[in-house]
Design a protein around this motif. Structure first.
Motif: not given
Length: 239
Positions: A4-8, A12-16, A182-184
């Motif tokens: 599960x690399x960074x782009x994945x 997925x849209x996790x909290x970070x 703030x811009x995720x």
């Protein structure tokens, strides 16, 4: 399954990687109007919204309603502006494109009449009314592209506020960190070979190189499908 690399994880849209919507102040768009009615609004105060580079103005209208508005450059608290199909040609007034003269600077343009404004909303941006055709009103964008809009779409006259924001330097890395949070947005952005081995297949090692072929099979598993996917050729072309 691969790693599960960074782009994945970002996709997925996790909290970070999710935009903090609880900090939003509300919708910023043109108020709905019907007919040839003209509404006058007054700037009550300016509001800061995290993740937005433009200050938001709280407007109070003569019909008793309030809403958030995207203000132009050069206005102050207490200024009044008009909204309608045909108003005076002045900075801050909102009207339909068919009644705006050619060569006028506008922003917050509606793609479809009544959607509240979708185009030219970034800080310091503006567009120019070019000409009228049978299809509608042609507008020149800051990028040089021309786009034709419905003549009944509304726009505000002027330039979006906050134009000098990007010229201010980030004196500390923490200031940049809080701004992009703030811009995720993923920050800092580094090369794939500079990542850790668990963040990308090209990461790890002491050398700044992939360490393996950068071409990848079309049927590669997730976590390995990076680089030149199903490339027809790699390297320099031969004549």
């Amino acid at each position: 399954m691969g790693r599960r690399i960074l782009q994945q994880r970002a996709g997925k849209g996790t909290q970070n990687f999710r935009s903090p919507k609880h900090k939003k102040r509300g919708e910023v768009k043109h108020i709905p109007l019907t007919g040839d009615k003209i509404v006058t609004g007054k700037v009550v105060k300016f509001i800061h919204e995290g993740g937005r580079g433009v200050p938001i103005a709280l407007m109070e209208y003569d019909n008793g309603k309030k809403s958030l508005w995207l203000p132009p450059e050069g206005i102050f608290i207490g200024d009044t502006f008009q909204i309608g199909n045909k108003t005076e040609i002045a900075i801050g007034n909102t009207m339909t494109l068919k009644n705006i003269p050619e060569g006028t600077l506008v922003y917050n343009i509606e793609i479809q009449p009544g959607d509240g404004g979708k185009m030219i909303r970034a800080s310091g941006s503006t567009a120019t009314i070019m000409t009228r055709t049978e299809r509608g009103v042609q507008v020149l964008f800051p990028s040089g592209k021309r786009k034709t809009f419905n003549q009944m779409s509304r726009a505000t006259i002027g330039v979006v506020a906050g134009g000098g924001r990007t010229t201010k330097p980030y004196l500390k890395a923490s200031a940049k960190m809080f701004q992009v949070r703030t811009k995720a947005t993923i920050w800092p952005v580094i090369t794939k070979s500079g990542m850790n081995a668990n963040s990308h297949p090209f990461g790890g090692g002491r050398k700044k190189r992939a360490g393996k072929s950068t071409t990848t099979n079309r049927n590669a598993p997730p976590g390995r499908k990076v680089g030149m996917i199903a490339a027809r050729q790699s390297g320099r072309k031969t004549r």
